[in-house]
Design an enzyme around this catalytic site. Structure first.
Site, PDB file in Angstrom:
ATOM      1  N   GLU A   1     -48.486  50.889   2.416  1.00 34.28           N
ATOM      2  CA  GLU A   1     -48.998  50.935   1.054  1.00 34.28           C
ATOM      3  C   GLU A   1     -50.419  50.364   1.014  1.00 34.28           C
ATOM      4  OE1 GLU A   1     -47.489  49.117  -3.144  1.00 34.28           O
ATOM      5  OE2 GLU A   1     -45.980  49.701  -1.692  1.00 34.28           O
TER       6      GLU A   1
ATOM      7  N   GLU B   1     -57.086  14.453   8.788  1.00 39.09           N
ATOM      8  CA  GLU B   1     -56.893  15.898   8.979  1.00 39.09           C
ATOM      9  C   GLU B   1     -57.061  16.205  10.468  1.00 39.09           C
ATOM     10  OE1 GLU B   1     -59.378  18.145   5.829  1.00 39.09           O
ATOM     11  OE2 GLU B   1     -60.043  16.076   5.751  1.00 39.09           O
TER      12      GLU B   1
ATOM     13  N   LYS C   1     -58.583  17.865  13.664  1.00 43.38           N
ATOM     14  CA  LYS C   1     -59.929  18.358  13.971  1.00 43.38           C
ATOM     15  C   LYS C   1     -59.787  19.596  14.849  1.00 43.38           C
ATOM     16  CE  LYS C   1     -64.429  16.788  15.563  1.00 43.38           C
ATOM     17  NZ  LYS C   1     -64.630  17.909  16.493  1.00 43.38           N
TER      18      LYS C   1
ATOM     19  N   ASP D   1     -60.788  22.823  16.956  1.00 46.87           N
ATOM     20  CA  ASP D   1     -61.877  23.155  17.861  1.00 46.87           C
ATOM     21  C   ASP D   1     -62.294  24.600  17.616  1.00 46.87           C
ATOM     22  OD1 ASP D   1     -63.541  22.147  19.695  1.00 46.87           O
ATOM     23  OD2 ASP D   1     -62.210  22.393  21.415  1.00 46.87           O
TER      24      ASP D   1
ATOM     25  N   TYR E   1     -59.714  27.753   8.096  1.00 48.41           N
ATOM     26  CA  TYR E   1     -59.204  26.705   7.215  1.00 48.41           C
ATOM     27  C   TYR E   1     -60.383  26.084   6.494  1.00 48.41           C
ATOM     28  CZ  TYR E   1     -54.412  26.397   9.033  1.00 48.41           C
ATOM     29  OH  TYR E   1     -53.107  26.644   9.338  1.00 48.41           O
TER      30      TYR E   1
ATOM     31  N   LYS F   1     -61.450  10.894  18.271  1.00 48.80           N
ATOM     32  CA  LYS F   1     -61.208  11.853  19.348  1.00 48.80           C
ATOM     33  C   LYS F   1     -60.013  11.440  20.199  1.00 48.80           C
ATOM     34  CE  LYS F   1     -64.597  14.897  19.074  1.00 48.80           C
ATOM     35  NZ  LYS F   1     -65.516  15.075  20.172  1.00 48.80           N
TER      36      LYS F   1
ATOM     37  N   CYS G   1     -49.487  40.026  51.229  1.00 47.66           N
ATOM     38  CA  CYS G   1     -48.882  39.761  49.919  1.00 47.66           C
ATOM     39  C   CYS G   1     -47.642  38.878  50.083  1.00 47.66           C
ATOM     40  CB  CYS G   1     -48.501  41.070  49.252  1.00 47.66           C
ATOM     41  SG  CYS G   1     -47.599  40.827  47.717  1.00 47.66           S
TER      42      CYS G   1
ATOM     43  N   CYS H   1     -44.424  41.166  49.173  1.00 45.59           N
ATOM     44  CA  CYS H   1     -43.979  42.355  49.896  1.00 45.59           C
ATOM     45  C   CYS H   1     -44.585  42.471  51.301  1.00 45.59           C
ATOM     46  CB  CYS H   1     -44.281  43.614  49.089  1.00 45.59           C
ATOM     47  SG  CYS H   1     -46.046  43.971  48.990  1.00 45.59           S
TER      48      CYS H   1
ATOM     49  N   CYS I   1     -52.897  43.132  46.203  1.00 42.24           N
ATOM     50  CA  CYS I   1     -51.833  43.778  46.944  1.00 42.24           C
ATOM     51  C   CYS I   1     -51.872  45.246  46.536  1.00 42.24           C
ATOM     52  CB  CYS I   1     -50.472  43.182  46.589  1.00 42.24           C
ATOM     53  SG  CYS I   1     -49.106  44.205  47.196  1.00 42.24           S
TER      54      CYS I   1
ATOM     55  N   CYS J   1     -44.821  46.884  44.526  1.00 43.23           N
ATOM     56  CA  CYS J   1     -44.621  45.492  44.920  1.00 43.23           C
ATOM     57  C   CYS J   1     -43.788  44.756  43.876  1.00 43.23           C
ATOM     58  CB  CYS J   1     -45.987  44.826  45.065  1.00 43.23           C
ATOM     59  SG  CYS J   1     -45.868  43.043  45.271  1.00 43.23           S
TER      60      CYS J   1
HETATM   61 ZN   LIG Z   1     -47.134  42.962  47.204  1.00 46.01          ZN
END
Ligand SMILES: [Zn+2]
Length: 696
Positions: A39, A118, A120, A122, A231, A326, A419, A422, A437, A442
C-alpha cells in the site's frame, strides 16, 4: 490544466504526503507498521506521478525525496544556528568526580541537581534544520561552526521525519535545529559489508566509517541504499527569534523530541547522583555487546536546563554542563594460542586467531580476525605470541600487533598450502591478497554458503541466524541448500533458542521463501562473480533455470552488462553435474525457478488511473483493484482530474457524478475487460514490430 484540476491534485498530493509521512513514523520511530508495504508503494507511486505532472507541487517534506535526489557536484557550506559543541572526556570515575567538583565551584546547586545519562553512540553528529516543522536543511557537524549541507542524503534516512508531528501540547518552534547522531546498526553494517564483498567492493572498517562515508556521498541514491538510523538528543532554537520551550531538564528535551516524532534512544537514565551515573555506565558497558549499534561511552548532562547557562562553555567549544564518560580502552593483551583458518563461501581462506580468553570492553574475547596471510606476514604474528587485541569501533576483534619483546622461541608462521576442509591445493590469484580453495564442492564452504543463501538480499529466510545454521550443520540435518526445504518443526525444536512458535515461524518463512524470483536463487547460490545485479540480468535474459541450462557460455557473455569473468564462472558452475543435481533438488522441493516477467513488459494499463465505484456484476471491489493493478494500472479512491477511467457498478453514488462533472469516461466491468484486451493487443503488436526491427 484547469485551476480545479490543479487544486484537486494539490489536495491529493498533500493527503498522500501526510499518509506516507505518518506510515513512516509508525514504521521507523514506533516500530509498529500500520500499513502493508504494498500500500505504501502504491501511494508513493501515485505521489511521484502527481509531482511529475505538477512540478510546482513538489515540497521539501515530500516522501518521494527519500529515494534519493540527483547527484550533487559538491556540498554547500552551512552555518549552524549556534556552534555544535564538542564534549570533554572523562576516562575514569575520579575524572568524573573532578568534573562535578569544578562545576560546583561555579554553581553550588550542581551537587544535588541530578544528571541525565545517555548512551554515546559511535556515529556522525548532524544538525537538522526545521522551519515550521518541515525539514529544510541538514548538515554534518564540520568544524562545529560550519558543516556540510547533506540535506538530500539525510532525507533518505527513514527515521528522520521530513515533517514533525504537531500533535503534542508544545507547539513546534518556527525555526530550530534538531541535533542528534546518524548511525548504522551492526546488523545493517554486516549486511552492507557482505554485499560489498560479494560485489568485489572494498569493505568498511567499522560502522562509524560507513556512516560518515554514506553521509558524504554526492549521489543521494547511494545513501538511500545504506542502513542508516537516527536518534535526536538536542534542540537548538534560532537565537535570532524569541522562542522558548517549557523544558526543565534533558529528559524533558527528549520527551519533547519524541512527541514531535523524532526517534530518541530509549536507553537513558535520570540519575540523582554521580554514583548512580557510574552504576548506570558500568551496566551500559556490560550490556553494550547486546546492542545493535556501537557505543563508546555515556554522555552525562547536568539535568536542569536552567543550570546550563550558568555553567557556560569553555573556550566557546566545550560545554561545562555535559561530559562524555568513556568506556575503558578497547585494547588488551593476551596470548595468541593458535592461528586457524576457515573457508568462505567463495572458497576464500580466512585466517583467524584463537586467543586465551580476555575481557575487552565488557565482553569476553576468544577469537579475532587475522584478515589474510599477507597481513599475518607483515605483522609477523606467530602462534604462542603475546599480542595486542582490539575490540570496539570494529565489529570483529582484531589482533593489532605481537609484543615481540615477550617472544621466546616461537617459530615463524607458515601459511597452509592446501585447503583444511578438502585438501585441495590452494590458489593465490596474482592480483589478490586472498588465497582460495578452488574446489566448488568443498564442504568447508557450505557454512558461509548457507549463511549467504538465507541472507536478506538472497532467499531472505527470516529467523535462520548463523548460530542456527551452525547447529543444523553440526547435527547433520542440513548438508546443502536443498536440505533446508526438508526441515520440519520437530527438527528445529531441539535447537538452542527454539520453541514451538519460533520453530513454526521458521518453517513458515522457509516455505514463503520458495516463491522468490529465480534471480534471487541464482544470487543465493553464491557463484563467484555472480552478484545480485548480475543474477538479475541473467535471470531476465533466460527467464528461468531451463533457459539458463540451455544456454552456452557465449550466450551468457552476450547479455548486456555481463562480463567474461562472470560468464566463465557461471558456465563452470553449470558444467558440474553436482550443481545440476542441486538445482534439480531445489526445483523438486518447490523452489521457484522462474523469473517473473517484468511488469513493464506487459502492462496494457500502464500509466492509467482508475476509480472503481458501486457493485460490479462479478468482481468484488478488491478483485477489480487487483485486476487493474496486475495490468499496470493504478486504482485511487477519489475521482480527480488525473483519473483516466471510472469503473461503474450498481449504485455508484457521488463518484459517478464527479466523473460526469470532470468529463472522465466511465466503464462497465465488461468494458474494462475489453479495454484490457484491446490495449494488450496493441502492446503485443508493438512488441512484435520491435522484435522484427531488431532482427531485420
Ligand atoms: Zn576446500
Amino acid at each position: 490544466m484547469t485551476d480545479r484540476e490543479t487544486t484537486a491534485a494539490e489536495r491529493r498530493a498533500e493527503e498522500l504526503r501526510r499518509a506516507l509521512n505518518d506510515a513512516n513514523y509508525w514504521y521507523y520511530v514506533r516500530d509498529q507498521p500500520r500499513i502493508p508495504d504494498a500500500e505504501y508503494d502504491v501511494m508513493m507511486r501515485e505521489l511521484k506521478e502527481i509531482e511529475r505532472a505538477h512540478p510546482e507541487l513538489a515540497r521539501p517534506d515530500s516522501p518521494t525525496l527519500r529515494v534519493g535526489a540527483e547527484p550533487a557536484d559538491q556540498f554547500e557550506k552551512v552555518r549552524h544556528l549556534a556552534p555544535m559543541l564538542s564534549l570533554d572526556n572523562a576516562f575514569d570515575p575520579e575524572e568524573l568526580r573532578g568534573w562535578q567538583r569544578r562545576n560546583a565551584r561555579i554553581a553550588a546547586e550542581v551537587e544535588d541537581a541530578g544528571y541525565v545519562a545517555e548512551l554515546k553512540i559511535d556515529g556522525a553528529a548532524v544538525a537538522l534544520l526545521y522551519e515550521d516543522g518541515v525539514l529544510v536543511r541538514g548538515a554534518t557537524r564540520g568544524n562545529g561552526l560550519i558543516g556540510e549541507g547533506v540535506t538530500a542524503n539525510l532525507r533518505t534516512i527513514g527515521a528522520i521525519p521530513l515533517r514533525l508531528r504537531d500533535e503534542g501540547e508544545v507547539p513546534i518552534p518556527p525555526r530550530m535545529e534538531v541535533r542528534g547522531e546518524v548511525y548504522m546498526t551492526l546488523s545493517g553494517f554486516e549486511r552492507l559489508n557482505e554485499r560489498r564483498a560479494a560485489e568485489g567492493l572494498p569493505t568498511f572498517a567499522n560502522p562509524r566509517n560507513a556512516t560518515a562515508g554514506s553521509l558524504r556521498q554526492l549521489d543521494p541514491r547511494v545513501t538511500a541504499g545504506r542502513p542508516l538510523h537516527f536518534y535526536g538528543f538536542q534542540i537548538q532554537l534560532d537565537p535570532e527569534l524569541d522562542t522558548t520551550l517549557p523544558v526543565r531538564n534533558q529528559a524533558d528535551v527528549l520527551e519533547l523530541l519524541a512527541a514531535w516524532g523524532i526517534p530518541v534512544n530509549p536507553h537513558r537514565r535520570l540519575c540523582d547522583s554521580l554514583e548512580e551515573v557510574l552504576a548506570y555506565a558500568e551496566q551500559a558497558e556490560q550490556d553494550r555487546a547486546r546492542l545493535d549499534y556501537e557505543i563508546d561511552g555515556v554522555v552525562v548532562k547536568v539535568a536542569p536546563v536552567a543550570l546550563w547557562e550558568e555553567l557556560g562553555v569553555v573556550g566557546e567549544r566545550e560545554p561545562r554542563w555535559a561530559i562524555a564518560y568513556k568506556f575503558a580502552p578497547d585494547l588488551a593483551t593476551t596470548r595468541l594460542l593458535h592461528i586457524r583458518v576457515n573457508v568462505g563461501r567463495t572458497g576464500a581462506i580466512n585466517p583467524y586467531a584463537v586467543l586465551e580468553p580476555v575481557e575487552i570492553g565488557g565482553a569476553m574475547v576468544k577469537l579475532a580476525t587475522l584478515h589474510n596471510f599477507e597481513d599475518i606476514a607483515r605483522k609477523d604474528l606467530r602462534e604462542n605470541d603475546m599480542v595486542l587485541v582490539k575490540r570496539a569501533g570494529d565489529v570483529i576483534p582484531q589482533v593489532v600487533a605481537p609484543l615481540t619483546e615477550e617472544r621466546t622461541d616461537q617459530e615463524r608462521y607458515e601459511p597452509p598450502t592446501e585447503c583444511p576442509a578438502c585438501r585441495t591445493p590452494l590458489e593465490h590469484p596474482p592480483d589478490e591478497v586472498m588465497v582460495y580453495c578452488p574446489n566448488t564442492s568443498c564442504p568447508g564452504r557450505i557454512y558461509w554458503g548457507i549463511v549467504h543463501f538465507v541472507s536478506r538480499g538472497a532467499m531472505d529466510i527470516r529467523g535462520l541466524g548463523e548460530r542456527t545454521v551452525q547447529q543444523l550443520l553440526d547435527r547433520g540435518q542440513v548438508r546443502d541448500f536443498a536440505d533446508l526445504y526438508d526441515l520440519e518443526e520437530s527438527d528445529l525444536l531441539g535447537l538452542e533458542g527454539f520453541a514451538e512458535i519460533s520453530a513454526r515461524k521458521l518453517v513458515q518463512s522457509i516455505d514463503e521463501a520458495r516463491a522468490r524470483p529465480f534471480s534471487r536463487l541464482l544470487f543465493a547460490l553464491g557463484i563467484r562473480h555472480v552478484g545480485a545485479n548480475a543474477a538479475k540480468l541473467i535471470a531476465r535474459a533466460f527467464g528461468g533455470v531451463d533457459g539458463l541450462l540451455a544456454a552456452s557460455r557465449d550466450d551468457i557473455a552476450a547479455i548486456h552488462g555481463i562480463g567474461d569473468t562472470t560468464a566463465d564462472a557461471l558456465a563452470a558452475f553449470l558444467a558440474e553435474p553436482r550443481n545440476i543435481t542441486l538445482l534439480d533438488r531445489l526445483r523438486a522441493a518447490g523452489v521457484n525457478v522462474v523469473e517473473p516477467v517484468e511488469r513493464a513488459e506487459r502492462q496494457p494499463f500502464a500509466g492509467l488511473t482508475f476509480v472503481v465505484t458501486g457493485t460490479l456484476p462479478s468482481l468484488s471491489r478488491k478483485d477489480a483493484k487487483t485486476f487493474i493493478e496486475r495490468l499496470g494500472g493504478r486504482v485511487t479512491g477519489s475521482v480527480s482530474g488525473s483519473t483516466d477511467y471510472v469503473v461503474l457498478g450498481e449504485e455508484p453514488g457521488s463518484k459517478a457524478e464527479r466523473a460526469r462533472e470532470l468529463g472522465v469516461p466511465t466503464l462497465s466491468e465488461d468494458e474494462l475487460r475489453r479495454l484490457a484486451e484491446e490495449r494488450d493487443a496493441t502492446a503485443s503488436d508493438i512488441e512484435a514490430e520491435a522484435r522484427e526491427d531488431s532482427t531485420a
